[in-house]
Write a protein that holds these residues in place. Sequence first.
Motif, mmCIF file in Angstrom:
data_model
loop_
_atom_site.group_PDB
_atom_site.id
_atom_site.type_symbol
_atom_site.label_atom_id
_atom_site.label_comp_id
_atom_site.label_asym_id
_atom_site.label_seq_id
_atom_site.Cartn_x
_atom_site.Cartn_y
_atom_site.Cartn_z
ATOM 1 N N SER A 163 -7.086 -3.732 10.344
ATOM 2 C CA SER A 163 -7.136 -2.711 9.295
ATOM 3 C C SER A 163 -7.498 -3.971 8.677
ATOM 4 N N GLU A 218 -5.501 6.195 6.546
ATOM 5 C CA GLU A 218 -6.409 5.806 5.828
ATOM 6 C C GLU A 218 -7.931 4.550 6.541
ATOM 7 N N GLY A 219 -9.254 5.170 6.489
ATOM 8 C CA GLY A 219 -9.763 3.817 7.186
ATOM 9 C C GLY A 219 -9.373 3.924 9.077
ATOM 10 N N TYR A 251 -14.161 -7.669 3.131
ATOM 11 C CA TYR A 251 -14.580 -6.689 2.425
ATOM 12 C C TYR A 251 -16.223 -6.661 1.913
ATOM 13 N N ASN A 287 -7.677 -4.803 4.408
ATOM 14 C CA ASN A 287 -6.673 -4.896 3.739
ATOM 15 C C ASN A 287 -6.339 -5.930 2.687
ATOM 16 N N ARG A 307 -7.276 -6.725 -5.012
ATOM 17 C CA ARG A 307 -6.090 -5.553 -5.413
ATOM 18 C C ARG A 307 -5.740 -4.743 -6.439
ATOM 19 N N ASN A 367 0.974 -1.367 0.169
ATOM 20 C CA ASN A 367 -0.384 -0.072 -0.440
ATOM 21 C C ASN A 367 0.992 0.602 -0.148
ATOM 22 N N SER A 417 1.183 -1.858 8.355
ATOM 23 C CA SER A 417 -0.307 -2.073 8.910
ATOM 24 C C SER A 417 -0.184 -1.825 10.255
ATOM 25 N N THR A 453 -5.241 -1.303 -2.803
ATOM 26 C CA THR A 453 -4.530 -1.729 -1.891
ATOM 27 C C THR A 453 -4.193 -0.902 0.052
ATOM 28 N N GLN A 454 -5.314 -0.076 0.072
ATOM 29 C CA GLN A 454 -5.508 0.973 0.732
ATOM 30 C C GLN A 454 -6.020 0.188 1.932
ATOM 31 N N ASN A 455 -6.220 0.836 3.216
ATOM 32 C CA ASN A 455 -7.139 0.026 4.459
ATOM 33 C C ASN A 455 -8.174 0.550 3.572
ATOM 34 N N LEU A 456 -8.778 -0.155 4.369
ATOM 35 C CA LEU A 456 -10.762 0.646 4.305
ATOM 36 C C LEU A 456 -11.313 0.614 5.109
#
Lengths: 408, 543
Positions: free
Chosen positions: B466, A271-272, B293, B468, B363, A45, A239, B368-371
């Motif tokens: 997180s 983010e998130g 997800y 991802n 992806r 990321n 993370s 790829t970002q954290n939701l």
Amino acid sequence: MTHLTRRGVLGTAALLAAPAIIRPAFAADTVKLGCLFSSSGTMANLEGRLNHVVRMAADAINGRGGVNGRQIEVLTSDPASDWPLYAQVGRQMLQQEKVAALFGCWTSVSRKSVLPVVEQNDGLLFYPLHFEGDENSKAVVYVNSPPASSVLPAVDYLMGPDGVGAKRFFMIGSDYVWPRTINKQLKGYWTSKGIPETAWREEYVPFGFSNFQTLVNQVRSFASQPGGQAIVVLTVVGSSIPDFLREFANQGISATDVPILGLDMVEADLEGLDTAKLVGHLNCWAYLQAAKGERNQTFLADWAAYVKAKNVPFSADTVIDPMVSAYDSVHLWALAAAKAGSFAVPEVRKAFAGLSFDDPSGYTLTMTGENNYVSRGVFIGSVNEKRGFDVLWQSPNAPKPVPFSPYG
Amino acid sequence: MAEPRRFYLWVLPALWCLVHSATPASAAPLDRAAFAADLCGDGAAQVRGAEGLVQAGGDLPADDLAFAGRLLGALAERRLSCRAEGAVLLDRPSASEGRDAVSGAPRPVAEARAPVLGLRQRAALETARGTVALLTGADPAARGAGLSVVERRIATVPAAVLDRARDAETDPALKGTIAGLAQAAALSSPDPARRRAAIAAVAASPSGTAQARLAALKSDPAYTADPAFRAALDAGLAQVSRAVAIGDGLAVVYNGLSFASILFMAAAGLAIIFGLMGVINLAQGEFIMLGAYATYGVQEAFRRLAPGLLDLYLFAAIPVAFGAVALAGIVVEALILRHLYRRPLMSLLATWAVSLFLVNLVRVTVGTQNLQFVMPAYVSGGVPLYADFVMTWNRLFAIGFAAATLVLTLLILRRTPLGLDIRAVTQNRDMAACLGLPTRRVDRLAFGLGSGLAGLAGVALCPIYSVNPGMGSGLIVDSFMVVVLGGVGSLVGTLVAALGVGGANVLIEPISGAVAAKVIVLVGIILFLQRRPEGLFAVRRRR
């Protein structure tokens, strides 16, 4: 200098004098640059963005006619956050693709694994992260800041009257070279300030660790002990950063109780997260998205446009320091290659002395002939409600980098 | 307790009068313009303004406090625009016009200059806002929130503020709390009786901070000189230490339970699949990721279709995540795994390929970002229960979720025809087939059930970790450890193993660090498996 300029003039003259037919052939001849940034694995990321920003910088330079009359071609790769693979891909790029320079690595462990490869092949690696210092290789350009010009000002700020007058320190890091070296230097620094050893604690977690309950409990009990204001120096990566922040906020500790100085914390890590409970925690970098000035506005707009035009799978409105540093790297290389009038690594390296570049942070980057370090400005950021950082403090000028720490 | 209370009834008003007569200047109304200028000044001025307000807070008229509260709130929310002509209050950050902070006249603002607060300023501002909320809050909840802020920085708040708040308070419970706090604030009072009462009051709400405050008094000259003081302090310290120890014990139990519940959720589906079919499903972590997800998808659907019910999306996601991931599992089984039952190594590689495929699929399609999840109140923050023990809602959610999953899965396995079939096939596949059970169909359904459980784990993890594409890879090793330790295929064994691994991790971590804890637990498991290769609860089967 005069020699180089004369050569540049001659080159330009030759180009102009040459029959028009040769020009396209000349332009089609490209110079290759290689990227070593993972787009899969734990670092995907963060590192993934840097591939695209290198391309963006190269496109901009190509739009102005390239370097030394040649267009830049960017080769990307995916070392998959697998440290040995960085070395392998790097070797391939240098030996088979004959790249003029490499741009890459995020974690220090990946840089350490590429280092022997670039040294043996007389290559050039531009490394865009701030890092632990204590390394000085002719083959690496350390584009970001060593601890003396990033971490120490931030720690000083927190210890000073403008900060919180921090007296005690809880260091939490991922278990590898960068956190361990930074913490070693910090301990030396605190010792030099007369702070006793009882005033700090050091804990390490494995890569990708996420269950921070127990550690946050420990931070709380550490902070409640007497001896003065406690802070957390956070050097976990990937993370683990958002996971730690979330647990910290959930247990009801605010930045005004125990502030966190997140040394690897960037805009993308927020983010998130619900940052309303995290407002006030700090980071320190050579660039923050909130940096003032027209150059930054232009850069942000360029990135947003690039994301849209090329359908890049990353956020159009999040920009982080290593992106800017990667962007600076390409420009520094192009400036050096143009000044040298050559793409040969020894020539380019000789051209570094005296280079300067006005980057989006608002500061002017400069390089000296002493080493491959870059003078840059420093920002201390403060988390805000909108998942970004406000600029809390910034250095009046760009401090001269000190590669080797006297404290570790 | 009655004695000191009565004592306070006359001593506090006396003290109040004393404060008033000693500082007559503070009785004057707030200099509003100077206050606004301070808040718009540099860091030192901001701290001066905020701290000055707290110091004067006990005496200021209510409308001055309300005025100060508006300004402080605006500063905290970056709605205070600082201009040469004075401060301007905006309705929202970077609005183009606002009202003059002092006069209230409308004023256009060309370019907002909202100061960024440093930590010191932020702390002073928080205290000042807490003081204003405590004194002028509209309802007990608002005043209580103010009190909890003031309580954290009790050393910087003068007694007059607490006294005024206590006298004005109409809510009896809150009044009692404020009175207790006012009492506790008198730890360094010159009056020995007050000090003893303060020690008792501090000890009554135990915490690590209270312990430190009391322990600091041990070096006080009164500790050696005054036996009554010494007795009170020793008793208070003993009480606090005991409470803190209990609180820490509770925290260890809670942390162990919550980690165990995560491990159990991650491992439960694996145990069923592994136990039944002998398939080592390396894609289980990615199934968990798919569950997370799917939860995100449900949240987005709620955001579009029923924004009012957004807070309930986690519950709505339970069936969706289960169904979606169970379906994914069944598809994987039908397309790939059923061809490989006779080749366990191939099935291992195939599920690994599936996991890589899923990670890359997500992806490419999502990024790829954290939701970004909305965290409803029931999964964010926590409540301090006892001493330093904070019960965080997200972990409680996971514990409850794991318990419910356990009960439901046991019911399915023990009470339904499908469960009977699964148990029969697990015990002796050939015999079950001879008796006419459609073992292939049972396999498929069981694979679906196991995958669905992974989907549920994804829902439970959303509020904690997180989310991802890479989140599954970290869970797969731990869940295999739990399954193997528990005894392959036994759900109860998985539960016990999860509790054991979770508890061991939490116990070892503070002693030897998180890295060593992982290693020690792994070594422990290996040693245990040397003695009992079948794990804790081996499923009895005919050979």
